[in-house]
Design a protein around this motif. Structure first.
Motif, mmCIF file in Angstrom:
data_model
loop_
_atom_site.group_PDB
_atom_site.id
_atom_site.type_symbol
_atom_site.label_atom_id
_atom_site.label_comp_id
_atom_site.label_asym_id
_atom_site.label_seq_id
_atom_site.Cartn_x
_atom_site.Cartn_y
_atom_site.Cartn_z
ATOM 1 N N LEU B 365 0.439 -9.286 -0.102
ATOM 2 C CA LEU B 365 0.385 -7.932 -0.645
ATOM 3 C C LEU B 365 -1.054 -7.528 -0.977
ATOM 4 C CD1 LEU B 365 2.336 -5.669 -1.304
ATOM 5 C CD2 LEU B 365 2.584 -6.582 -3.614
ATOM 6 N N ASP B 369 -3.123 -4.413 0.568
ATOM 7 C CA ASP B 369 -3.667 -3.352 -0.279
ATOM 8 C C ASP B 369 -5.181 -3.274 -0.224
ATOM 9 O OD1 ASP B 369 -1.211 -2.517 -0.910
ATOM 10 O OD2 ASP B 369 -1.262 -3.034 -3.042
ATOM 11 N N TYR B 407 0.025 -10.009 -8.859
ATOM 12 C CA TYR B 407 -0.562 -8.776 -8.337
ATOM 13 C C TYR B 407 0.506 -7.690 -8.249
ATOM 14 C CZ TYR B 407 -2.569 -5.239 -5.405
ATOM 15 O OH TYR B 407 -3.004 -4.026 -4.941
ATOM 16 N N VAL B 408 0.171 -6.534 -8.735
ATOM 17 C CA VAL B 408 1.073 -5.384 -8.634
ATOM 18 C C VAL B 408 0.288 -4.225 -8.042
ATOM 19 C CG1 VAL B 408 2.636 -3.853 -9.891
ATOM 20 C CG2 VAL B 408 2.250 -6.164 -10.725
ATOM 21 N N GLN B 409 0.959 -3.429 -7.210
ATOM 22 C CA GLN B 409 0.274 -2.305 -6.585
ATOM 23 C C GLN B 409 -0.276 -1.366 -7.655
ATOM 24 O OE1 GLN B 409 3.126 -0.909 -3.581
ATOM 25 N NE2 GLN B 409 1.746 -1.856 -2.108
ATOM 26 N N GLY B 410 -1.486 -0.920 -7.426
ATOM 27 C CA GLY B 410 -2.177 -0.102 -8.420
ATOM 28 C C GLY B 410 -3.380 -0.866 -8.960
ATOM 29 N N ASP B 413 -6.591 -0.357 -7.184
ATOM 30 C CA ASP B 413 -7.202 0.923 -7.546
ATOM 31 C C ASP B 413 -8.032 0.798 -8.815
ATOM 32 O OD1 ASP B 413 -6.214 3.427 -5.931
ATOM 33 O OD2 ASP B 413 -4.523 2.035 -6.026
#
Lengths: 207, 639
Positions: B365, B369, B407-410, B413
């Protein structure tokens, strides 16, 4: 009963992270592809007008985040969906394995009136890439096991099969909506006071 | 409740339990540590209670309790399961006592460390944080056997309590009690006598009471029909709705919406300059006046060439009190620590990886990303870009730093502007850690932190702009989901990289209050109010409209307006404790008001809160003062 009001079809795209949900939507609506799309956060949608069987409809295509933990917010977006598009990446076996849970999760959260007849369409995306991990046959078998879900192999990058896939999605969504509308036939069509045109037959109209 | 406190036995005790949320009357104990008990009444009712008392009130019973204590290596941790009286039982002062009958559901969070009880009417009865261990034993071992529970289908952390058998009986009892026929016998016999003497009048009077019951107590009549599903719904509705006007039972807004004081303008200042910064450093490189630095940053941000240095302080990498020499030592130690963690994943063999699916998923992931994070910026553009490699390595090392989160999406960023600015891998990592520590709850696995923020945002909006909040409520948008992206990555997707850097550094100061980012959201929503309401937008259109603001937000204006809103709220006469909590303001803590609204005239409280008379018509708002609680609340800091 022929309906004169504008038809809106709500379509939800689901699938693992990075299978190409945003790209498919953008390829279909804007005929554009870039590999610079960011991971989707929250949800967004695009709309497109198209003609299905001589009827103009507006398709509202909802794109959502792919990471599992964000699904708990899905229920707000799934409501009122007419068709659910499941996407996997033909080069990534894990994204194929997740399909069952995406389908189940959608049915639980959206809780459609007749879950067994709710239309799904499966897209195997990224067919332009090598090596291929999931064969067409395997994907088709899965579709057969789920009450014959239509299956398309697409490439959002090259625009391959995207138009055809979304046409099928629109047809399925429309069929779903018509079958739901039949349930509510006792309610007449919306009466527009400004509408000078006489509705073409049908009950409950008062000119 | 009626049960004598002394006629109870304890079924369960746990110390080190922090009170996080409770009815208004216990406000002054919020954030205190104490002991949680589950006890059972010895009389025929066998009622069971949840009880909590703060530590400082009575003798610590740890020593006496050793008989039943599970021996632990961690000091001062006891958990007992016992059917006996603890020796000091009579001495205890009970703080909170809630009958288990009132509990309709409870919810765990944060790996069983956080437990909240609900009354089934969208209200949290109380909420606890377990500082020694967790509440898994309590739920599975104790509550699971006392209560009939099932895990909610929608939320696996929510346990629904139901007891169909007894509910019906209780209901019947209550319906008789409501009619007032059998209470102590007297009313009943009076009625019998009346019927004899005035048959018509008395009979109709009795029927009138029946209709009174039928028409006036719909809530009670619904109870026996209530099932799991309903409770489920009530809880999820609770999570999605605001409770501003009637939240804790301590305020009662009956009719008119009070107005806020006029909004002041807070123009932004120039960014902090290098000279200003240097002027605050003493001879050994220590910062003399931290508040003044933070104020400068809050008012105007930091001049770009200075950012690299100041961000390390703002993001808690460098302690504000450190000297130059101490910082050099720190960097060395942190560098070693970073590379040790990096080596952990770098040295993982293929077999190890093959046998570790969780790790593989995270790795893949991150890879996906990283390849799509800010690729349009020169810094991250092109193939084989070493900056992308650093972005990847920092996120991978963060997995090793925080296994629970991973890990988490965002997250990519959040890291991107930091790495772009700091440039160095190690320093960027530690600054990123500092940022993550502030927003970690945005990435809760069950999204509880995000849901809480959305609900808090609604609460604030309802206070500042009730008209817009009501509009959203009636247009399917009271859940505020359309602000999800704003909040998850702090407007990263809405602003340019330069603006996001300015915006973040201002927010990192923590000025002027907690949750200031929510006030920024309120400010933007207020600007969009006319568009939303005039165009009669619904859920879909609102979401689209908000998403499309991307690229069109003026941060100076946002911050200016948000600060104006903050002072309006702060100076409002009808400011409630739930809003105070959200902004980290001192609580009024009105112990006497709970359940006794009538005894607390409004006039007094207005004088207490700021010494002035209310400037707007708020005669329907009743709050009661308690100077002692106010003082205590001043000391209590709410997270």
């Amino acid at each position: 009963m022929a309906s004169r009001k504008k038809t809106l079809l709500k379509v939800i795209i689901l699938g693992d992270s990075s299978v190409g949900k945003t790209s498919l939507m953008n390829q279909y609506v804007n005929r554009k592809f870039t590999n610079q799309y960011k991971a989707t956060i929250g949800a967004d949608f695009l709309t497109k007008e198209l003609t299905v069987d001589d009827r103009t409809v507006t398709m509202q295509i909802w794109d959502t985040a792919g990471q599992e933990r964000f699904q708990s917010l899905g229920v707000a977006f799934y409501r009122g969906a007419d068709c659910c598009v499941l996407v996997f990446d033909v080069t990534a076996p894990n994204t194929f394995k997740s399909l069952d849970s995406w389908r189940d999760e959608f049915l639980i959260q959206a809780s459609p009136r007749e879950p067994e007849n709710f239309p799904f369409v499966l897209l195997g995306n990224k067919v332009d890439l090598e090596p291929r991990a999931i064969s067409s046959k395997r994907a088709q078998q899965w579709c057969q096991s789920k009450n014959n879900i239509p299956y398309f192999e697409t490439s959002a990058k090259e625009g391959l099969n995207v138009e055809q896939a979304f046409m099928a999605i629109a047809k399925n969504a429309l069929a779903q909506q018509n079958s739901t509308v039949d349930l509510y036939n006792e309610f007449p069509d919306q009466i527009k006071l400004t509408n000078t045109q006489k509705p073409s037959g049908g009950s409950g109209c008062c000119q | 409740m009626g049960d004598s406190l002394n006629d109870c036995i304890e079924i369960f005790t746990q110390d080190g339990v922090l009170l996080k949320q409770a009815q208004a009357s216990y406000m002054s104990y919020i954030n205190s540590i104490g002991t949680l008990y589950i006890s059972e009444s010895l009389n025929s009712s066998q009622k069971k209670f949840i009880e909590w008392k703060p530590n400082d009130i009575t003798v610590d019973s740890d020593i006496q309790d050793q008989e039943w204590a599970v021996v632990n290596t961690i000091q001062k941790r006891t958990r007992t399961l016992s059917g006996n009286f603890p020796p000091d039982y009579q001495n205890r002062v009970r703080c909170i006592m809630i009958s288990l009958d009132e509990v309709k559901s409870f919810r765990v969070a944060n790996k069983y460390r956080h437990l909240t009880f609900y009354d089934g009417k969208s209200e949290a009865l109380c909420s606890f944080v377990f500082q020694h261990g967790n509440c898994e034993g309590l739920i599975k071992g104790v509550l699971g056997t006392i209560l009939k529970t099932s895990v909610s289908k929608r939320d696996k952390h929510l346990y629904i309590v139901y007891d169909a058998n007894t509910l019906e009986i209780q209901q019947l009892d209550r319906s008789f009690a409501e009619l007032n026929l059998q209470s102590e016998g007297s009313a009943f016999w009076k009625m019998v006598k009346n019927i004899k003497e005035h048959p018509y009048e008395a009979t109709f009077e009795a029927f009138a009471k029946v209709t009174d019951y039928v028409y006036r107590s719909p809530e009670q009549r619904e109870i026996d029909a209530r099932e799991c599903e309903d409770l489920n719904r009530s809880i999820s509705e609770y999570e999605n709705t605001t409770t501003t006007t009637h939240s804790q039972g301590d305020y009662e807004v009956i009719a008119k919406v009070p107005e806020l004081p006029p909004r002041k303008d807070f123009p932004r200042l120039r960014p902090m300059t290098v000279e200003q910064w240097r002027g605050h450093l003493n001879f050994d490189g220590r910062i003399e006046d931290v508040d003044s630095i933070k104020t400068l940053v809050f008012r105007g941000g930091i001049t770009p060439s200075l950012r690299k240095e100041v961000w390390k302080f703002l993001l808690d990498y460098y302690p504000w009190t450190s000297t130059e020499t101490e910082r050099q030592k720190l960097v060395k130690a942190k560098s070693d620590e970073y590379f040790m963690m990096k080596l952990q994943w770098k040295s993982m063999t293929k077999v190890q990886e093959d046998n570790f699916s969780d790790y593989r998923d995270r790795k893949s992931l991150i890879e996906k990303d990283v390849n799509r994070t800010d690729r349009t910026l020169d810094f991250y553009a092109g193939d084989n870009n070493t900056n992308l490699q650093m972005l990847n390595d920092i996120l991978m090392t963060y997995i090793m730093y925080n296994f629970d989160l991973g890990y988490v999406q965002g997250m990519s960023d959040l890291l991107s502007p930091i790495l772009q600015l700091i440039g160095d891998e190690v320093d960027s990592f530690w600054c990123f850690v500092g940022f993550m520590n502030r927003v970690i709850r945005n990435f809760d696995i069950d999204q509880a932190g995000m849901k809480e923020q959305l609900s808090n945002l609604h609460t604030l909006l309802a206070f500042v702009n009730p008209e817009l909040a009501t509009y959203l409520d009636t247009h399917d948008s009271g859940n505020m989901f359309f602000c999800f992206r704003w909040l998850l990555v702090w407007f990263k997707r809405e602003l340019t990289q330069e603006d996001v850097m300015r915006f973040w550094e201002v927010l990192w100061t923590g000025y002027p209050c907690e949750n200031f980012h929510l006030l920024v959201c309120v400010a933007i929503l207020e600007s969009e109010k006319d568009n939303i309401i005039k165009n009669e937008y619904g859920f879909t259109e609102i979401l689209k409209h908000i998403n499309d603001l991307n690229g069109n937000l003026d941060i100076a204006q946002m911050l200016n307006k948000a600060e104006g809103i903050y002072y309006q709220i702060k100076e409002a006469d009808h400011l409630t404790d739930d809003i105070r909590m959200l902004l980290g303001l001192p609580l009024l803590g009105n112990q006497n008001s709970y359940g006794s609204h009538e005894q607390s005239p409004f006039e007094d409280s207005a004088e207490l809160s700021n010494g002035t008379q209310p400037c707007c018509s708020v005669e329907n708002v009743r709050i009661s003062p308690d100077e002692g609680a106010y003082e205590r609340a001043l000391v209590a800091s709410f997270l």
